[in-house]
Motif scaffolding. Structure first.
Motif, PDB file in Angstrom:
ATOM      1  N   ALA A 137       0.753  -1.250   0.027  1.00 45.62           N
ATOM      2  CA  ALA A 137      -0.026   0.136   0.028  1.00 45.62           C
ATOM      3  C   ALA A 137       0.766   1.314   0.033  1.00 45.62           C
ATOM      4  CB  ALA A 137      -0.749   0.036   1.306  1.00 45.62           C
ATOM      5  N   VAL A 138       1.935   1.237   0.953  1.00 40.28           N
ATOM      6  CA  VAL A 138       2.708   2.166   0.791  1.00 40.28           C
ATOM      7  C   VAL A 138       3.461   2.450  -0.527  1.00 40.28           C
ATOM      8  CG1 VAL A 138       4.836   3.528   1.831  1.00 40.28           C
ATOM      9  CG2 VAL A 138       3.182   2.234   3.152  1.00 40.28           C
ATOM     10  N   ALA A 139       4.132   1.418  -1.255  1.00 43.60           N
ATOM     11  CA  ALA A 139       4.586   1.519  -2.540  1.00 43.60           C
ATOM     12  C   ALA A 139       3.729   1.918  -3.637  1.00 43.60           C
ATOM     13  CB  ALA A 139       5.091   0.132  -3.032  1.00 43.60           C
ATOM     14  N   ASP A 140       2.580   1.408  -3.524  1.00 46.50           N
ATOM     15  CA  ASP A 140       1.637   2.048  -4.433  1.00 46.50           C
ATOM     16  C   ASP A 140       1.206   3.554  -4.436  1.00 46.50           C
ATOM     17  OD1 ASP A 140       1.283  -0.423  -5.519  1.00 46.50           O
ATOM     18  OD2 ASP A 140      -0.609  -1.030  -4.307  1.00 46.50           O
ATOM     19  N   SER A 141       1.228   4.291  -2.924  1.00 43.03           N
ATOM     20  CA  SER A 141       1.087   5.521  -2.836  1.00 43.03           C
ATOM     21  C   SER A 141       2.117   6.499  -3.629  1.00 43.03           C
ATOM     22  CB  SER A 141       0.935   6.021  -1.493  1.00 43.03           C
ATOM     23  OG  SER A 141       2.290   5.849  -0.843  1.00 43.03           O
ATOM     24  N   GLY A 142       3.435   5.625  -4.171  1.00 46.85           N
ATOM     25  CA  GLY A 142       4.062   6.443  -4.963  1.00 46.85           C
ATOM     26  C   GLY A 142       5.562   6.698  -4.323  1.00 46.85           C
ATOM     27  N   ALA A 143       5.407   6.330  -2.769  1.00 41.42           N
ATOM     28  CA  ALA A 143       6.591   6.641  -2.057  1.00 41.42           C
ATOM     29  C   ALA A 143       7.516   5.717  -2.314  1.00 41.42           C
ATOM     30  CB  ALA A 143       6.280   6.360  -0.551  1.00 41.42           C
ATOM     31  N   LYS A 144       9.002   6.285  -2.547  1.00 47.47           N
ATOM     32  CA  LYS A 144      10.164   5.339  -2.539  1.00 47.47           C
ATOM     33  C   LYS A 144      11.020   5.162  -1.295  1.00 47.47           C
ATOM     34  CE  LYS A 144      10.688   6.597  -7.472  1.00 47.47           C
ATOM     35  NZ  LYS A 144      11.765   7.682  -8.429  1.00 47.47           N
ATOM     36  N   VAL A 145      10.707   5.887  -0.452  1.00 51.26           N
ATOM     37  CA  VAL A 145      11.812   6.083   0.754  1.00 51.26           C
ATOM     38  C   VAL A 145      10.766   5.944   1.835  1.00 51.26           C
ATOM     39  CG1 VAL A 145      13.310   7.390   2.156  1.00 51.26           C
ATOM     40  CG2 VAL A 145      13.365   7.589  -0.374  1.00 51.26           C
ATOM     41  N   ILE A 146      10.956   5.026   2.629  1.00 58.47           N
ATOM     42  CA  ILE A 146      10.274   5.162   4.040  1.00 58.47           C
ATOM     43  C   ILE A 146      11.251   5.482   5.302  1.00 58.47           C
ATOM     44  CG2 ILE A 146       9.390   3.461   5.719  1.00 58.47           C
ATOM     45  CD1 ILE A 146       7.976   1.757   3.745  1.00 58.47           C
ATOM     46  N   VAL A 147      10.762   6.388   5.866  1.00 59.82           N
ATOM     47  CA  VAL A 147      11.624   6.912   7.003  1.00 59.82           C
ATOM     48  C   VAL A 147      10.789   6.259   8.331  1.00 59.82           C
ATOM     49  CG1 VAL A 147      12.469   8.875   8.368  1.00 59.82           C
ATOM     50  CG2 VAL A 147      12.419   8.771   5.943  1.00 59.82           C
ATOM     51  N   SER A 148      11.661   5.623   9.268  1.00 58.38           N
ATOM     52  CA  SER A 148      10.943   5.047  10.503  1.00 58.38           C
ATOM     53  C   SER A 148      11.450   5.749  11.779  1.00 58.38           C
ATOM     54  CB  SER A 148      11.278   3.575  10.592  1.00 58.38           C
ATOM     55  OG  SER A 148      11.226   3.293  12.051  1.00 58.38           O
ATOM     56  N   GLY A 149      10.603   6.241  12.862  1.00 57.46           N
ATOM     57  CA  GLY A 149      11.108   6.695  13.908  1.00 57.46           C
ATOM     58  C   GLY A 149      11.497   5.604  14.829  1.00 57.46           C
ATOM     59  N   ALA A 150      11.252   4.443  14.825  1.00 54.88           N
ATOM     60  CA  ALA A 150      11.394   3.514  15.453  1.00 54.88           C
ATOM     61  C   ALA A 150      12.027   2.212  14.982  1.00 54.88           C
ATOM     62  CB  ALA A 150      10.362   3.040  16.527  1.00 54.88           C
ATOM     63  N   ALA A 151      11.928   1.060  15.393  1.00 54.64           N
ATOM     64  CA  ALA A 151      12.555  -0.098  15.109  1.00 54.64           C
ATOM     65  C   ALA A 151      11.818  -0.541  13.437  1.00 54.64           C
ATOM     66  CB  ALA A 151      12.463  -1.341  15.985  1.00 54.64           C
ATOM     67  N   VAL A 152      12.678  -1.014  12.686  1.00 56.36           N
ATOM     68  CA  VAL A 152      12.287  -1.750  11.518  1.00 56.36           C
ATOM     69  C   VAL A 152      12.232  -3.241  11.627  1.00 56.36           C
ATOM     70  CG1 VAL A 152      12.401  -1.893   8.963  1.00 56.36           C
ATOM     71  CG2 VAL A 152      13.053   0.278  10.199  1.00 56.36           C
ATOM     72  N   GLY A 153      11.198  -3.808  11.475  1.00 51.54           N
ATOM     73  CA  GLY A 153      11.225  -5.273  11.521  1.00 51.54           C
ATOM     74  C   GLY A 153      11.769  -5.947  10.372  1.00 51.54           C
ATOM     75  N   ASP A 154      12.139  -7.247  10.504  1.00 50.83           N
ATOM     76  CA  ASP A 154      12.707  -8.037   9.703  1.00 50.83           C
ATOM     77  C   ASP A 154      12.049  -8.347   8.437  1.00 50.83           C
ATOM     78  OD1 ASP A 154      15.034  -7.809  10.938  1.00 50.83           O
ATOM     79  OD2 ASP A 154      15.013 -10.081  11.962  1.00 50.83           O
ATOM     80  N   MET A 155      10.862  -8.770   8.968  1.00 49.30           N
ATOM     81  CA  MET A 155       9.914  -9.044   7.864  1.00 49.30           C
ATOM     82  C   MET A 155       9.479  -7.878   7.129  1.00 49.30           C
ATOM     83  SD  MET A 155       6.163 -10.931   8.034  1.00 49.30           S
ATOM     84  CE  MET A 155       6.789 -12.286   9.375  1.00 49.30           C
ATOM     85  N   ALA A 156       9.059  -6.717   7.542  1.00 49.14           N
ATOM     86  CA  ALA A 156       8.887  -5.663   7.270  1.00 49.14           C
ATOM     87  C   ALA A 156      10.148  -5.234   5.960  1.00 49.14           C
ATOM     88  CB  ALA A 156       8.644  -4.379   7.928  1.00 49.14           C
ATOM     89  N   LEU A 157      11.071  -5.500   6.458  1.00 50.34           N
ATOM     90  CA  LEU A 157      12.368  -4.948   5.745  1.00 50.34           C
ATOM     91  C   LEU A 157      12.563  -5.688   4.331  1.00 50.34           C
ATOM     92  CD1 LEU A 157      14.679  -3.083   5.746  1.00 50.34           C
ATOM     93  CD2 LEU A 157      16.109  -4.791   6.854  1.00 50.34           C
ATOM     94  N   HIS A 158      12.198  -7.159   4.651  1.00 43.70           N
ATOM     95  CA  HIS A 158      12.067  -7.806   3.471  1.00 43.70           C
ATOM     96  C   HIS A 158      11.453  -7.502   2.229  1.00 43.70           C
ATOM     97  CE1 HIS A 158      11.854 -11.568   1.241  1.00 43.70           C
ATOM     98  NE2 HIS A 158      10.541 -11.364   1.419  1.00 43.70           N
ATOM     99  N   PHE A 159       9.997  -7.144   2.792  1.00 46.05           N
ATOM    100  CA  PHE A 159       8.942  -6.728   1.829  1.00 46.05           C
ATOM    101  C   PHE A 159       9.520  -5.388   1.001  1.00 46.05           C
ATOM    102  CE2 PHE A 159       6.359  -9.925   4.064  1.00 46.05           C
ATOM    103  CZ  PHE A 159       6.190 -10.765   2.860  1.00 46.05           C
ATOM    104  N   CYS A 160      10.213  -4.635   1.971  1.00 46.48           N
ATOM    105  CA  CYS A 160      10.696  -3.147   1.661  1.00 46.48           C
ATOM    106  C   CYS A 160      11.676  -3.432   0.475  1.00 46.48           C
ATOM    107  CB  CYS A 160      11.364  -2.409   2.578  1.00 46.48           C
ATOM    108  SG  CYS A 160      10.103  -1.699   3.824  1.00 46.48           S
TER     109      CYS A 160
END
Length: 546
Positions: free
Chosen positions: A286-309
C-alpha cells in the motif's frame, strides 16, 4: 515551656535558623561580591577577541570542553557565588538574544565593578556610583548612535559580500585565521534558508554536521539534511523520491488487547504464519502504491517488513531522534504518520535525492532538496578532533546568530576597539561637565572601556599602554574609525581592515553589563539559609530544545 536559655545567641542569630550565613556592610557584602565577579571576569577576559586563549573546562559529567567561547565556559563552570551568577545570567541572555558578545558583557561588567571598588575605597557611597553609572550608560547609548556607519542601516540580506562583512568579526573572535573559510559557508547556508521576510529567519534551520577527518577546507554546505546514519537495507540511492514518514516504526503491530489463539492442527499453524506475512506485505505494498520510494521510520524496522521493502524497491531510513524526525519532515514537507498505513498524496514529502555517502569513513545519509522553498541547510564541518569540531561549531552558531541579528537591524559600528576608545574619550569629556559626586563614577565608567583595547593588545602580546595612547591620539585628531590591527601591532583605520561589529551586539552587551554591575552594587546584605539536605538533583542532560 522551654526556657529562653535554650535559644542560641542573640540579635540576628536568634531570629534565623542555625547554620545560616549573614554578611552585611561594605567590607563583608559589597567588596566580597565585587571580588567574586572580578574573578569570573578575569577568567573570561583572557579569551576576549581573536587572539583569546582557550580554556579547558571539565564539567561534572567529565566532559571536556576546549574553547574560548565565554558563554560555553560560564555555562559549564558551576558558579556558586550569588553575585557572580548575576554576571553569568547577563552573559547567557546576551548569548540567547544576540548570539555573540557574551564575553564582552561579562568582562565589561567585571571591569565596571573593579572600578566601583576603587570609588568605594575613596569613600563614595554605592548609590552615588549607581546614579553615575546609569547616567553614563544612557550617554553611551547616545554616543553609539553617532558612531553608526552611514548608509549601513539598509542592507540586502541576500548579498553575500555585505553578509560576510558583518559576520567576520563574530566568527574571527572564535576561530581567528579561519574566518575567510567559514564566513562564506555560513553566509551561503543562511541565505539558502532565509524566508521571504528576513525578520522571520529561524536559527534552527541551519544545521551543523560534524564529521571527523579531513581539514576545515573540506567543509561544505548541503541544501537539505545530513543524517549520521546509514540506510537500513540494500538500496542506497534514490532520485526524485517521495518520502513517507512513520513515527511509530515499521513493523507488525501488536494488538491493543491480549488475545489467545487456539490452534488445533498443523495447517492452521501454517495459515496463521502466512496471514501475518500477507498482512505485512499488504501494508508495505500500500505504501509502495502511493508512490513513495523512501520510508523513514522513527523506531525499529522489523525484519519481515524490511524484506518486503526490499522486494518493492523501497529505501528505508531509521531516525531514532524525534527532533531529527521533525526536522526531516520540515525539510521534505512530509507529515509523520503514527502507524503503518497507506499515506495520502499530501502526507508524502519530496526530496531531489536521498543517498548514502561515505565521508571520512563515516556513512551519512544526505537528503537533498535543491529546488524551491528550501527550509533546512546543513554545514558539513570537517576537522581532526572532536574538541576542534565543537569549537568550530560554536563559531558557526555565532555566525548564524549574527545573521539573524542583522536581518532585524543591520547597522554597523567600527570594530577592533575603535568604538570603545571613542566612547571612553567622549564620556571623559561628558564627566567633566557634570558637577555632583557622580562625575567620578562617570569618569571611571569611561576608563572601563579601555579594558577592551587593553585586553585585545595583551592577548596578542603587544604593549597595551603604547597602543591605548596612540589610539587616543588618533581619535583626538578626529579619526574616529582607528582601531588596533592585531597582526601588525599598529593602529589602523577599520574601514581598510574591514572589521565591523553589529550595533545591536554592542548595544545589548554594554546595556546588560551596566545593568548587572548596578544590580551587584545595590546589594548590601547577603543572608543565606542552611542548604537543604539530601542528594542534589541536576537537570537531565542531553535534551535539546525544540
Amino acid at each position: 515551656m522551654v526556657g529562653l536559655g535554650a535559644m542560641p545567641g542573640y540579635g540576628i542569630q536568634s531570629m534565623l535558623k542555625e547554620g545560616h550565613k549573614h554578611l552585611s556592610g561594605l567590607e563583608e557584602a559589597v567588596i566580597k561580591n565585587i571580588d567574586a565577579c572580578r574573578e569570573l571576569s578575569a577568567i573570561t577576559r583572557t579569551s576576549l577577541g581573536p587572539n583569546g586563549m582557550n580554556k579547558m573546562v571539565i564539567n561534572h559529567l567529565d566532559k571536556l570542553f576546549v574553547t574560548n567561547d565565554a558563554a560555553t565556559i560560564v555555562n559549564e563552570l558551576e558558579v556558586q557565588h550569588p553575585a557572580a551568577k548575576l554576571l553569568v545570567l547577563a552573559g547567557k541572555v546576551q548569548q540567547e538574544e544576540i548570539g555573540d558578545g557574551a564575553n564582552l558583557t561579562i568582562s565589561f561588567a567585571g571591569e565596571l565593578l573593579e572600578k566601583a571598588e576603587e570609588l568605594i575605597r575613596m569613600g563614595l557611597h554605592p548609590s552615588e556610583i549607581i546614579i553615575g553609572y546609569t547616567k553614563a550608560i544612557n550617554k553611551t547609548i547616545e554616543i553609539l548612535e553617532d558612531l553608526v556607519e552611514k548608509g549601513s542601516e539598509n542592507m540586502d540580506v541576500r548579498n553575500k559580500e555585505e553578509v560576510v562583512l558583518r559576520m567576520r568579526s563574530a566568527v574571527a573572535s572564535k576561530q581567528f585565521g579561519q574566518e575567510d573559510i567559514l564566513c562564506p559557508l555560513v553566509a551561503d547556508a543562511c541565505m539558502q534558508v532565509c524566508p521571504k521576510n528576513p525578520a522571520n529567519f529561524n536559527v534552527d534551520n541551519v544545521r551543523v554536521a560534524k564529521l571527523l577527518g579531513g581539514g576545515l577546507h573540506n567543509s561544505s554546505v548541503v541544501r537539505g539534511m545530513v543524517l549520521k546514519t546509514d540506510a537500513v537495507g540494500s538500496i542506497k540511492r534514490v532520485e526524485k523520491a517521495k518520502i513517507a514518514v512513520f513515527a511509530g516504526g515499521v513493523d507488525t503491530s501488536a494488538t491493543e488487547t491480549k488475545g489467545t489463539v487456539l490452534i488445533h492442527s498443523a495447517e492452521q499453524l501454517e495459515n496463521y504464519a502466512k496471514t501475518e506475512e500477507a498482512k505485512v506485505e499488504e501494508l508495505i505494498k500500500a505504501v509502495a502504491d502511493s508512490g513513495a520510494k523512501v520510508i523513514v521510520s522513527g523506531a525499529a524496522v522489523g525484519d519481515m517488513a524490511l524484506h518486503f521493502c526490499e522486494r518493492y524497491k523501497l529505501m528505508v531510513l531509521k531516525i531514532s531522534s524525534k527532533f531529527e524526525l521533525r526536522r526531516l519532515c520540515r525539510t521534505t514537507g512530509a507529515i509523520a504518520l503514527l502507524k503503518l498505513s497507506q499515506p495520502n498524496s499530501d502526507e508524502l514529502g519530496y526530496a531531489d535525492s536521498v543517498s548514502v555517502e561515505e565521508i571520512g569513513g563515516v556513512r551519512v545519509t544526505v537528503v537533498k532538496n535543491e529546488e524551491g522553498g528550501n527550509t533546512v541547510a546543513t554545514v558539513v564541518l570537517r576537522g581532526s578532533t572532536d574538541s576542534i569540531l565543537d569549537d568550530i561549531e560554536r563559531a558557526v552558531d555565532d555566525g548564524v546568530n549574527t545573521y539573524k541579528s542583522m536581518c532585524r537591524d543591520s547597522r554597523i559600528i567600527p570594530g577592533a576597539a575603535a568604538t570603545e576608545i571613542e566612547l571612553a574619550r567622549r564620556l571623559k569629556e561628558f564627566s567633566l561637565k557634570e558637577t555632583g559626586l557622580d562625575q567620578y563614577a562617570i569618569a571611571k565608567f569611561a576608563e572601563s572601556f579601555e579594558m577592551v583595547p587593553r585586553t585585545l593588545a595583551e592577548n596578542a602580546g603587544l604593549s597595551a599602554m603604547e597602543i591605548i595612547s596612540s589610539l587616543y591620539a588618533e581619535h583626538a585628531g578626529g579619526n574616529t574609525k582607528v582601531g588596533i590591527d592585531l597582526e601588525e601591532g599598529a593602529c589602523k583605520d577599520v574601514s581598510i581592515m574591514k572589521i565591523w561589529d553589529l550595533y545591536v551586539t554592542k548595544f545589548f552587551a554594554l546595556k546588560y553589563s551596566a545593568d548587572a554591575a548596578c544590580t551587584v552594587l545595590r546589594v548590601d546584605q547577603i543572608i543565606m539559609s542552611k542548604p537543604a539536605g539530601g542528594p542534589r538533583r541536576d537537570a537531565q542532560p542531553g535534551m535539546d530544545e525544540d
